[in-house]
Design a protein around this motif. Structure first.
Motif, PDB file in Angstrom:
ATOM      1  N   PRO A  19       0.780  -1.294   0.393  1.00 39.87           N
ATOM      2  CA  PRO A  19       0.127  -0.250  -0.006  1.00 39.87           C
ATOM      3  C   PRO A  19       0.843   1.368  -0.023  1.00 39.87           C
ATOM      4  CG  PRO A  19      -0.862  -1.875   1.456  1.00 39.87           C
ATOM      5  CD  PRO A  19       0.323  -2.284   1.248  1.00 39.87           C
ATOM      6  N   THR A  20       0.725   2.069  -0.840  1.00 39.78           N
ATOM      7  CA  THR A  20       1.199   3.995  -1.447  1.00 39.78           C
ATOM      8  C   THR A  20       0.110   4.686  -0.841  1.00 39.78           C
ATOM      9  OG1 THR A  20       0.918   3.711  -3.347  1.00 39.78           O
ATOM     10  CG2 THR A  20       2.226   2.883  -2.771  1.00 39.78           C
ATOM     11  N   PRO A  21       0.985   5.590   0.091  1.00 42.07           N
ATOM     12  CA  PRO A  21      -0.768   6.560   0.545  1.00 42.07           C
ATOM     13  C   PRO A  21      -0.994   7.202  -0.107  1.00 42.07           C
ATOM     14  CG  PRO A  21       1.610   7.490   1.112  1.00 42.07           C
ATOM     15  CD  PRO A  21       1.801   5.801   0.041  1.00 42.07           C
ATOM     16  N   VAL A  22      -2.166   7.402  -0.099  1.00 41.72           N
ATOM     17  CA  VAL A  22      -3.321   8.848  -0.569  1.00 41.72           C
ATOM     18  C   VAL A  22      -2.670  10.278   0.319  1.00 41.72           C
ATOM     19  CG1 VAL A  22      -5.258   9.346  -1.384  1.00 41.72           C
ATOM     20  CG2 VAL A  22      -4.787   6.865  -1.824  1.00 41.72           C
ATOM     21  N   VAL A  23      -3.035  11.683  -0.703  1.00 49.99           N
ATOM     22  CA  VAL A  23      -2.519  12.545  -0.117  1.00 49.99           C
ATOM     23  C   VAL A  23      -3.152  13.657  -0.858  1.00 49.99           C
ATOM     24  CG1 VAL A  23      -0.214  12.324   0.286  1.00 49.99           C
ATOM     25  CG2 VAL A  23      -0.844  13.788  -1.247  1.00 49.99           C
TER      26      VAL A  23
END
Length: 326
Positions: A19-23
């Motif tokens: 999982p990669t972040p959402v900004v």
């Protein structure tokens, strides 16, 4: 009991594929207008969402027995996916050969070699089609040892993004996402994410971004272009099946404007492909309301495009800086 500190201890760098972040992009979201979000896929080890597909395909090849001790992974690429493939191949004990056009930016060539990969150049004028053809030639020269990982023609590329990238977006932002904007590279990310998002919200508008100079999705022919990190050699079957709602054709100038805006206002440095996604989001949002959400997937960090100058260029610059000011 697993603690937060335990989760930060990984066995290998490749284990960062996940999982990669959402900004939220507050400073570039138009006011009034929809809320902008960005999924930061460039934070994956190799800098692109293709790390997920490459890892998946390598593991599948191991299960099938085609990849084994002494094998070499061969990847046709425009350069953007080569560092990630080098990391994943070398970490699992395989040789790695990246086949890329001669015009590939130096940053990708240097990174791939530093990571233990071999770089083979295909003719510049053939672009990615030439890289694919040459990669297949290399496989045929030594079929028992070399294994082709071809993101442009493998439907598993889309499958892994439906299971991972798309689900991550839903987990973070919920089911009621109004628009998804994705740059077209091999087609796997948008095909997989479209499948995931449309399954829970058929009204989600999916927007594909491609180079204006090589608008294959819009019915044009693949042509040389300067929007590195985007562009298809042809439309793969798995992408033909994806219900994409709109295609935005972005110029190099618009992509550079998008990069600049994102860097200056949000502090996020991406390459031309990410800049094109931002440009497309700014175009698409004009038809959206203030209570809607739009998410873009950002690939390829900007540092790959900050390659060191050649020794001669470095020397010339030093001489210019040392020259007395009149």
């Amino acid at each position: 009991m697993t603690t937060q500190q335990d989760q930060l201890l990984l066995e290998h760098y490749r284990d960062l594929i996940g999982p990669t972040p959402v900004v939220q992009l507050d400073r570039i979201s138009p006011q009034p207008g929809p809320t902008f979000f960005a999924k930061l896929e460039f934070l994956l080890p190799g800098g692109t969402s293709s790390d997920r597909a490459i890892d998946y395909l390598i593991r599948n090849a191991e299960k099938e027995g085609s990849l084994r001790t002494g094998s070499a992974v061969v990847l046709p690429t425009d350069g953007t996916t080569a560092p990630g493939a080098a990391i994943l191949s070398r970490a699992r004990g395989y040789e790695f050969i990246a086949v890329m056009p001669e015009s590939t930016p130096k940053g990708f060539v240097e990174h791939t070699r530093l990571l233990g990969g071999e770089v083979v150049f295909s003719p510049e004028h053939d672009h990615i089609r030439g890289a694919i053809a040459l990669a297949k030639e290399l496989i045929n020269e030594n079929p028992g040892k070399r294994v082709l990982i071809n993101l442009y023609e493998n439907s598993a590329n889309a499958e892994i993004h439906k299971k991972t990238t798309g689900q991550e977006i839903i987990h973070v932002l919920g089911k009621n996402i109004d628009a998804l904007v994705v740059g077209i590279h091999s087609g796997g990310t948008i095909a997989g994410c479209t499948g995931a998002l449309k399954a829970v919200n058929s009204r989600c508008k999916v927007v594909a971004v491609e180079p204006a100079e090589s608008n294959v999705l819009s019915g044009g022919k693949p042509r040389p272009h300067n929007l590195h990190g985007l562009g298809l050699p042809a439309v793969p079957p798995f992408l033909n099946q994806a219900p994409i709602d709109e295609v935005v054709k972005v110029t190099v100038e618009a992509a550079e404007d998008g990069r600049s805006v994102l860097a200056e206002k949000e502090g996020i440095l991406v390459g031309p492909a990410g800049g094109a996604v931002i440009a497309a989001m700014l175009e698409v949002c004009e038809k959206m309301g203030p209570d809607q959400d739009i998410v873009g997937i950002l690939n390829v960090p900007g540092h790959y495009y900050l390659a060191r100058p050649e020794p001669e260029e470095e020397e010339e610059r030093s001489e210019e800086e040392a020259a007395p000011v009149s």
